[in-house]
Scaffold this active site. Structure first.
Site, PDB file in Angstrom:
ATOM      1  NE  ARG A   1      -3.649  -0.122   2.427  1.00 39.05           N
ATOM      2  CZ  ARG A   1      -4.463  -0.506   3.412  1.00 39.05           C
ATOM      3  NH1 ARG A   1      -4.534   0.193   4.528  1.00 39.05           N
ATOM      4  NH2 ARG A   1      -5.201  -1.591   3.282  1.00 39.05           N
TER       5      ARG A   1
ATOM      6  CG  HIS B   1      -1.253   5.293  -0.655  1.00 40.25           C
ATOM      7  ND1 HIS B   1      -2.105   6.005   0.167  1.00 40.25           N
ATOM      8  CD2 HIS B   1      -1.942   4.178  -1.018  1.00 40.25           C
ATOM      9  CE1 HIS B   1      -3.249   5.353   0.295  1.00 40.25           C
ATOM     10  NE2 HIS B   1      -3.165   4.232  -0.418  1.00 40.25           N
TER      11      HIS B   1
ATOM     12  CG  HIS C   1      -7.786  -3.811  -1.970  1.00 38.72           C
ATOM     13  ND1 HIS C   1      -8.791  -2.901  -2.266  1.00 38.72           N
ATOM     14  CD2 HIS C   1      -6.699  -3.056  -1.650  1.00 38.72           C
ATOM     15  CE1 HIS C   1      -8.329  -1.671  -2.135  1.00 38.72           C
ATOM     16  NE2 HIS C   1      -7.058  -1.742  -1.764  1.00 38.72           N
TER      17      HIS C   1
END
Length: 342
Positions: free
Chosen positions: A73, A77, A204
């Site tokens: 993640r 980002h 995910h």
């Protein structure tokens, strides 16, 4: 009867096509197979860097499998703001506003300590040579492998930026309650295709989500998209016990893949087929009336894990190759990933 928000869009189909066309054109300006990146960049100047990063990630994932998702993640980002330049790692200072407190990041990113530890190990072996941006990109690959996911070669040679962008972090990163058109447009803006969008969303299959990010989903559209069978009703009941409609609990968490939460596999897509995606942004890939292509991809990846792994690997290379041209000219190799060199 009015359509639920999950199935409703104010954008007619023609506008959607035009939007996609515009972003396909503009997005191509942002991602590139930059000539500065190569597989052997560190072969002579820090040949052990890949081994160091892998060993550190092994320790982190063994101590807590959820650490794999934290690093993946963090990488995502980072790359969606100024390219993959380590800008997300910068702390706020008197002269620099970082990205960590932007709304998509402030309660979402927790992998900084892991990157700090890896950086310290790399610096002791190869001081001043390996950028934090490269460390994060390699660590994300290793994180995926360590929880059962695919391998891919990581081109390296990135420099760390001396800047960050709170504004771009707030605007560029897709959010949990976002609609499909907006999600796709943000990926296209980065030079990532609809196929990349569907494949990268498969990350995910590991990781957790906060109640604040799925409360609206389980209080509204979940029953609309799910099959309402006994297992689905039990799952929804459990989610509501974790995340009450009122009365707090924002920081309570649930696995985004409730079947195999610590294993990188294709069960995420199987969950979407049942209409049980935890986040609205995930379920939109399958349930949105505008998601003709994404729905086909969800079905494909749900039934063909090899295709998912192959595409995920290709898409992660594309993600990692989103470059910040300014960093190659004005960037540096930070001594500490949290601060620009002085």
């Amino acid at each position: 009867m009015a359509l639920s928000p999950l199935f409703h869009s104010n954008l007619p189909s023609l506008q959607f096509v035009l939007l996609v066309s515009i972003f396909i054109f503009s997005g191509s300006l942002y991602a590139s197979d930059d000539p500065h990146l190569s597989l052997d960049y560190y072969a002579s100047i820090c040949p052990t860097v890949f081994d160091i990063i892998r060993k550190e990630m092994e320790c982190e994932v063994l101590s807590d499998p959820r650490n794999a998702a934290l690093v993946v993640r963090l990488h995502f980002h980072d790359c969606f703001v100024q390219g993959c330049d380590g800008s997300v790692l910068l702390d706020d200072t008197i002269t620099l506003q970082g990205e960590k407190k932007a709304s998509p990041n402030i309660n979402s990113l927790k992998g900084f300590r892991i990157i700090d530890k890896i950086k310290n190990k790399v610096e002791s072996e190869c001081p001043g040579i390996v950028s934090c941006a490269d460390i994060l990109t390699i660590a994300a690959r290793d994180a995926v492998i360590l929880v059962g996911g695919p391998y891919w070669d990581v081109p390296v040679g990135r420099k760390d930026s001396k800047t960050a962008s709170f504004e771009l972090a707030s605007a560029n990163i897709p959010t949990a309650d976002e609609g499909l058109v907006s999600i796709i447009s943000k990926f296209l803006y980065q030079g990532l295709s609809v196929t990349d969008t569907a494949a990268l969303s498969g990350a995910h299959t590991i990781g957790m989500a906060r109640c604040a990010n799925f409360r609206a989903r389980i209080s509204g559209d979940f029953e609309t998209t799910s099959d309402k069978g006994p297992m689905s009703e039990t799952y929804l009941s459990n989610l509501k016990s974790i995340c009450p409609a009122a009365g707090g609990g924002d920081n309570n968490v649930s696995a985004m893949d409730n079947i195999t939460p610590n294993l990188f596999d294709n069960s995420y897509y199987q969950i979407l087929l049942r209409g049980e995606g935890l986040l609205n942004s995930d379920q939109e890939l399958y349930s949105s009336i505008l998601g003709i292509q994404t729905k086909q991809l969800v079905v494909k990846y749900a039934h063909d894990p090899i295709s998912f792994f192959q595409q995920f690997s290709d898409s992660m290379v594309k993600l990692g190759n989103i470059t910040n041209p300014d960093s190659f000219t004005n960037g540096e190799v930070r001594k500490n990933c949290r601060f620009v060199n002085t």
